[in-house]
Write an enzyme that holds these catalytic residues in place. Structure first.
Site, short mmCIF file in Angstrom:
data_model
loop_
_atom_site.label_atom_id
_atom_site.label_comp_id
_atom_site.label_asym_id
_atom_site.label_seq_id
_atom_site.Cartn_x
_atom_site.Cartn_y
_atom_site.Cartn_z
N GLY A 1 0.78 -1.23 0.00
CA GLY A 1 0.00 0.00 0.00
C GLY A 1 0.81 1.28 0.00
O GLY A 1 0.36 2.30 0.51
N ASN B 1 1.41 3.16 -2.50
CA ASN B 1 0.67 4.16 -3.30
C ASN B 1 -0.54 4.66 -2.53
O ASN B 1 -0.88 5.84 -2.60
CB ASN B 1 0.25 3.56 -4.64
CG ASN B 1 1.35 3.67 -5.68
OD1 ASN B 1 1.62 4.74 -6.18
ND2 ASN B 1 1.99 2.56 -5.96
N ASN C 1 -6.24 3.26 -12.08
CA ASN C 1 -5.22 2.28 -11.69
C ASN C 1 -3.85 2.87 -11.96
O ASN C 1 -3.70 3.69 -12.88
CB ASN C 1 -5.38 0.98 -12.48
CG ASN C 1 -4.38 -0.09 -12.06
OD1 ASN C 1 -4.16 -0.30 -10.87
ND2 ASN C 1 -3.75 -0.73 -13.03
N HIS D 1 -0.08 1.64 -13.00
CA HIS D 1 0.64 0.49 -13.54
C HIS D 1 2.11 0.87 -13.65
O HIS D 1 2.43 1.96 -14.16
CB HIS D 1 0.06 0.11 -14.91
CG HIS D 1 0.74 -1.06 -15.55
ND1 HIS D 1 0.52 -2.36 -15.14
CD2 HIS D 1 1.65 -1.11 -16.54
CE1 HIS D 1 1.28 -3.17 -15.87
NE2 HIS D 1 1.97 -2.43 -16.72
N ASP E 1 -5.03 -3.28 -18.19
CA ASP E 1 -3.98 -2.26 -18.40
C ASP E 1 -4.09 -1.58 -19.76
O ASP E 1 -3.09 -1.28 -20.40
CB ASP E 1 -2.59 -2.92 -18.28
CG ASP E 1 -2.37 -3.54 -16.91
OD1 ASP E 1 -1.58 -4.50 -16.83
OD2 ASP E 1 -2.98 -3.07 -15.93
N GLU F 1 5.81 7.04 -8.96
CA GLU F 1 4.41 6.63 -8.77
C GLU F 1 3.76 7.45 -7.65
O GLU F 1 2.63 7.92 -7.77
CB GLU F 1 4.33 5.14 -8.38
CG GLU F 1 4.70 4.18 -9.48
CD GLU F 1 4.55 2.74 -9.05
OE1 GLU F 1 3.66 2.44 -8.24
OE2 GLU F 1 5.34 1.92 -9.53
#
Ligand code: GRF
Length: 202
Positions: free
Chosen positions: A11, A13, A106, A108, A144, A173
């Site tokens: 976690g 992010n 999302n 990626h 994706d 990110e």
């Protein structure tokens, strides 16, 4: 705007999103963190920040559909405006995506459309890439491949391993996801006709 974050692991992010949304001027708040693993490290991090958490374990349900139905019922209670998948390692069904189309983001760890799927850093190294990075995209039924909101680039340096490259990509990110969420929460970007549409910024 109400945000629900989905995790399966550490976690980091989710934590970056939690710190960004805690800023008083951020136009969104995380109302819950949902995990599909009881031991997802991110659950403890969210709880430490006072964010409600829910774990939905696949083994507690007879089927993928039943598992998703439980999560969808919880989402109906939470009424999120935005759903952020952040290290969530489970594909969402078409039913789930149609229910929340245009609301699911999302992150990626590659520069899509390059390297969809897993082991993105090793594949970038093996391909001899000189740059790598991350992509924040809308989630659509294909894996994706949804419209892209934001990307960030890092160099691949000689001697990089997948771990050293992953660590370098994670740092961007953690900046890119909050930035993309802010654009989405401010209504500056949205999904329309299957594309990411930026509101005229002028
Ligand atoms: C990150 O590389 C992210 O891009 C991918 O999962 C990895 C772990 O993410 N989606 P986190 O630390 O659990 O946020």
């Amino acid at each position: 705007k109400r945000v629900v974050v989905f995790i399966s692991g550490g976690g980091s992010n989710m934590l970056a999103l939690a710190k960004a949304t805690a800023e008083p001027d951020f136009p969104a708040e995380i109302v819950a963190v949902i995990a599909d693993k009881a031991d997802a490290g991110g659950l403890a991090k969210a709880e430490a920040l006072g964010i409600p958490t829910r774990a939905f374990l696949r083994k507690d349900y007879d089927s993928k559909d039943a598992h998703e139905a439980a999560i969808l019922a919880e989402l109906d209670r939470l009424s999120p405006d935005i759903i952020c998948l952040a290290g969530y390692m489970r594909l969402l069904s078409a039913t789930f995506i149609q229910r929340h189309e245009g609301r699911i983001l999302n992150i990626h760890p590659s520069l899509l459309p390059l390297f969809p799927g897993l082991h993105t850093h090793q594949r970038a190294i093996d391909a001899g890439m000189k740059v790598a990075g991350c992509t924040v995209h809308f989630v659509t039924e294909g894996m994706d491949e949804g419209p892209i909101l934001a990307q960030a680039v890092v160099p691949v340096v000689p001697g990089d391993t997948s771990d050293s490259l992953a660590a370098r990509v994670l740092t961007v990110e953690h900046r890119t996801y909050p930035m993309a969420l802010r654009l989405m929460a401010e209504g500056k970007i949205r999904m329309e006709g299957g594309r990411a549409v930026s509101k005229s910024l002028g």
